[in-house]
Scaffold this motif. Sequence first.
Motif, PDB file in Angstrom:
ATOM      1  N   THR A   1     -53.928  49.325 -67.554  1.00 41.82           N
ATOM      2  CA  THR A   1     -54.993  50.328 -67.445  1.00 41.82           C
ATOM      3  C   THR A   1     -56.009  49.933 -66.716  1.00 41.82           C
ATOM      4  O   THR A   1     -56.695  50.435 -65.771  1.00 41.82           O
ATOM      5  CB  THR A   1     -55.498  51.265 -68.522  1.00 41.82           C
ATOM      6  OG1 THR A   1     -54.035  51.566 -69.468  1.00 41.82           O
ATOM      7  CG2 THR A   1     -56.179  52.467 -68.359  1.00 41.82           C
ATOM      8  N   SER A   2     -56.597  48.940 -66.921  1.00 38.72           N
ATOM      9  CA  SER A   2     -57.840  48.262 -66.346  1.00 38.72           C
ATOM     10  C   SER A   2     -57.661  47.967 -64.801  1.00 38.72           C
ATOM     11  O   SER A   2     -58.543  48.445 -64.147  1.00 38.72           O
ATOM     12  CB  SER A   2     -58.097  47.032 -67.209  1.00 38.72           C
ATOM     13  OG  SER A   2     -59.169  46.148 -66.668  1.00 38.72           O
ATOM     14  N   ALA A   3     -56.255  47.630 -64.554  1.00 41.43           N
ATOM     15  CA  ALA A   3     -55.847  47.400 -63.137  1.00 41.43           C
ATOM     16  C   ALA A   3     -55.904  48.584 -62.423  1.00 41.43           C
ATOM     17  O   ALA A   3     -56.412  48.811 -61.320  1.00 41.43           O
ATOM     18  CB  ALA A   3     -54.645  46.727 -63.000  1.00 41.43           C
ATOM     19  N   LEU A   4     -55.333  49.720 -63.251  1.00 40.67           N
ATOM     20  CA  LEU A   4     -55.071  51.044 -62.448  1.00 40.67           C
ATOM     21  C   LEU A   4     -56.467  51.497 -62.433  1.00 40.67           C
ATOM     22  O   LEU A   4     -57.197  52.363 -61.244  1.00 40.67           O
ATOM     23  CB  LEU A   4     -54.663  52.022 -63.351  1.00 40.67           C
ATOM     24  CG  LEU A   4     -54.437  53.286 -62.998  1.00 40.67           C
ATOM     25  CD1 LEU A   4     -53.826  53.646 -61.707  1.00 40.67           C
ATOM     26  CD2 LEU A   4     -53.543  54.310 -63.966  1.00 40.67           C
ATOM     27  N   ARG A   5     -57.507  51.292 -63.172  1.00 41.21           N
ATOM     28  CA  ARG A   5     -58.966  51.835 -63.180  1.00 41.21           C
ATOM     29  C   ARG A   5     -59.750  51.202 -61.964  1.00 41.21           C
ATOM     30  O   ARG A   5     -60.488  51.921 -61.131  1.00 41.21           O
ATOM     31  CB  ARG A   5     -59.648  51.646 -64.517  1.00 41.21           C
ATOM     32  CG  ARG A   5     -61.048  52.275 -64.692  1.00 41.21           C
ATOM     33  CD  ARG A   5     -61.555  52.450 -66.104  1.00 41.21           C
ATOM     34  NE  ARG A   5     -61.468  50.735 -66.838  1.00 41.21           N
ATOM     35  CZ  ARG A   5     -60.844  50.681 -67.795  1.00 41.21           C
ATOM     36  NH1 ARG A   5     -59.896  51.310 -68.201  1.00 41.21           N
ATOM     37  NH2 ARG A   5     -60.830  49.393 -68.225  1.00 41.21           N
ATOM     38  N   SER A   6     -59.453  50.098 -61.622  1.00 44.12           N
ATOM     39  CA  SER A   6     -60.200  49.618 -60.434  1.00 44.12           C
ATOM     40  C   SER A   6     -59.729  50.220 -59.115  1.00 44.12           C
ATOM     41  O   SER A   6     -60.268  50.466 -58.260  1.00 44.12           O
ATOM     42  CB  SER A   6     -59.589  48.054 -60.362  1.00 44.12           C
ATOM     43  OG  SER A   6     -60.094  47.299 -61.363  1.00 44.12           O
ATOM     44  N   VAL A   7     -58.423  50.405 -59.115  1.00 42.31           N
ATOM     45  CA  VAL A   7     -57.909  51.324 -57.618  1.00 42.31           C
ATOM     46  C   VAL A   7     -58.616  52.523 -57.892  1.00 42.31           C
ATOM     47  O   VAL A   7     -58.859  53.025 -56.757  1.00 42.31           O
ATOM     48  CB  VAL A   7     -56.266  51.327 -58.160  1.00 42.31           C
ATOM     49  CG1 VAL A   7     -55.808  52.267 -56.987  1.00 42.31           C
ATOM     50  CG2 VAL A   7     -55.669  49.983 -57.972  1.00 42.31           C
ATOM     51  N   VAL A   8     -58.511  53.229 -59.014  1.00 44.97           N
ATOM     52  CA  VAL A   8     -59.152  54.670 -58.949  1.00 44.97           C
ATOM     53  C   VAL A   8     -60.709  54.539 -58.645  1.00 44.97           C
ATOM     54  O   VAL A   8     -61.118  55.366 -57.812  1.00 44.97           O
ATOM     55  CB  VAL A   8     -58.965  55.345 -60.352  1.00 44.97           C
ATOM     56  CG1 VAL A   8     -59.631  56.517 -60.377  1.00 44.97           C
ATOM     57  CG2 VAL A   8     -57.496  55.518 -60.726  1.00 44.97           C
ATOM     58  N   LYS A   9     -61.296  53.719 -59.133  1.00 47.61           N
ATOM     59  CA  LYS A   9     -62.544  53.189 -58.670  1.00 47.61           C
ATOM     60  C   LYS A   9     -62.940  53.235 -57.220  1.00 47.61           C
ATOM     61  O   LYS A   9     -63.610  53.899 -56.428  1.00 47.61           O
ATOM     62  CB  LYS A   9     -63.308  52.283 -59.275  1.00 47.61           C
ATOM     63  CG  LYS A   9     -64.837  51.997 -59.238  1.00 47.61           C
ATOM     64  CD  LYS A   9     -65.081  50.785 -60.252  1.00 47.61           C
ATOM     65  CE  LYS A   9     -66.720  50.458 -59.964  1.00 47.61           C
ATOM     66  NZ  LYS A   9     -67.213  50.158 -58.586  1.00 47.61           N
ATOM     67  N   ASP A  10     -61.960  52.502 -56.713  1.00 51.93           N
ATOM     68  CA  ASP A  10     -61.932  52.227 -54.986  1.00 51.93           C
ATOM     69  C   ASP A  10     -61.969  53.625 -54.531  1.00 51.93           C
ATOM     70  O   ASP A  10     -62.539  53.670 -53.435  1.00 51.93           O
ATOM     71  CB  ASP A  10     -60.863  51.313 -54.767  1.00 51.93           C
ATOM     72  CG  ASP A  10     -61.283  49.614 -55.071  1.00 51.93           C
ATOM     73  OD1 ASP A  10     -62.460  49.526 -55.557  1.00 51.93           O
ATOM     74  OD2 ASP A  10     -60.563  48.944 -55.172  1.00 51.93           O
TER      75      ASP A  10
END
Length: 498
Positions: free
Chosen positions: A368-377
Motif C-alpha cells: 500500500t505504501s508503494a501504491l500511495r507513492s504512485v497516487v501521490k504522483d
Amino acid sequence: MDNKDVVIAGGGPVGLMLACELALAGVDVLVVERLLEIDPTIKAGSINVPTAEALYRRGMLPALQEHQRLAYEQMKAFRGGKAPSGPPPAGHFAGIMVSSAGVDFADPDFRDAGPAVSVVAVGQQAIESVLGARATELGVEIRRGAEVTGFDADDEGVTVQLSDGEVRAGWLVGSDGGRSLVRKLAGFDFPGTEPAITGRQAIVELEGAEGLRRSWNYTPTGLYAHGPVPGRVLTVEFDGPPEDRDAPITAEEIQGSLRRVTGVDVTVTRLLSATRFTDNARQATTYRKGRVLLAGDAAHVHSPFGGQGLNLGIGDAVNLGWKLAATIQGTAPAGLLDTYTTERHPVGEWVLDWTRAQIALMRTDFRTSALRSVVKDLLETAGGTTYLAKKLSGVLHRYPIEGAHELVGSGAPDFKFADGTRLGEHLFDGKALLVDLSGSEELRDVASGRVRVLTTKYDGDLTGVLIRPDGYVAWAAADGTVTGLDEALSTWGAQSRS
C-alpha cells in the motif's frame, strides 16, 4: 397533545437546516434535541461549495464570513502568529495533502459560485450556531433536553413519543445521527461494510509537541495529523474498531495512541475535546418509508476523511425541505417527495466509496505504501490536482433532471446581472425562481401565475433559467427558445396552465 406538521429528531446542523427550509415555506415544525447546548466535541472543520452556496442563498453569508475570520485567527496562532505561506491546500486524499497551486480554475466545472466560494474554513459548531439563530428568527420551536423515544406511524401521520410528552405530526424526520433511533424503529435497511480502523481526534494541551510534524504524516504504525489549530491532534490505527465505542475517552487513551503512532514521547496534560471514529460505512436503501424520512448521518455513515459528512447532510436537508413543504401544502406533483431518495442516494453512495478508497490507501503495509507513492504522483499532476479539487469542492454534484441544456441538473451559477445584483441575493425567500434573461414575452406567458419571474440582463446567450428552491437548475435554454419550460414547471411544482 401538541400537533405539528413535522417533527425533526435531532437538532444538529442537518436538523436545523431542514427546520429553516420548512419554516421558510410556512411549515409548522418542532426540532427535538437531547443536548441542552451545542456539542463542543471537535468535528468537521470546513464546508464545500454547495453548502456555502445553500447558506448564502438564505442570507447567512455574513455570519459565515465572520466565523471563517475567527478560524483563520486560530490557524495563525498555531503558526506562532505567522500567516500561512504559499497557496492554500486544495485538500487531501488519504492524508496526501495537495496544493491548490496546480488547480486549473479555468475548468468549466468551476462555474461562477460568487462570494460563497471564498467561505471554506467554517466548523460544524459554527454552522450549528448560525443555523440555530436563523431557525429561532423563523419561529422554529427547538426543544432541547428532550428526545424521541418511540413513534407510531399510520397513513395520516405519526404519533411521536418524546421523553417529555407526545406530539402528533404529519411527518417525522430522523436526523438523529449514525445510531439513529428513528431509522432503527422504522425498520430501514442499512447495509454496508464493517469497520477496520480506530480513529481518534482531540483538542489537547501537550508537552513534547515540538516533536510532532504539522499536517498529515504517515508512520510505520499508522497515520497522524497535527494542527491546523492549536492543540488539534488526530490518529488512525489499523487494529480494528474500538472494543467499546461508548466508553469515555481519556487523556491516557489519546496520549497512548499518539505515542504509538508518532513514536514521540508526548504527554497529554489536559484533554479539552475528544472523539473516536471508525470507517464503518453504511447507507439506507431508501430515505423514506411512508411518513418517516431520514437525513444526514441517520441515512448514511462513513469515515470523516475528505470532510464530506456535514456537507452531505446539509445537501440532504436543502433537497428535502422544499419537497416536503410542497407535499404538506398540497402543491407537489405526483412523486415529488420520492425524488429526494432518487437525487440524494447516489451522492451518498459516492461519499461512502470515496472514504472507503482513502482507508484502503492509508494502510501501513509495504504494498500500500508503494501504491500511495504512485497516487501521490498522480494527484500532483495538473489533471490530478484539478480532479481532486473538483471532487472535494462539490462542484461536480448533479441531479438526474431531464433537459437539453448543460446547466440542467447542476447547481445554478451565481449569475452577476447587469444591475449589479447576483442570483443568490434573489433566493433568500426559499422559493423557485424563473430568470428571464432575454426579455422574452413567450417565456413570461408560459410562466404567468405559476412561478416568480425575474426579468433582468446578463452577459450571455441564455434565454432564461428556472431555479428550484434548492438552487438547482430545472430548465435552461438559449437562443430565444422556451421549449421544455412548461413541462419543467409542472414537474417541479408549478401549477399547469390548464
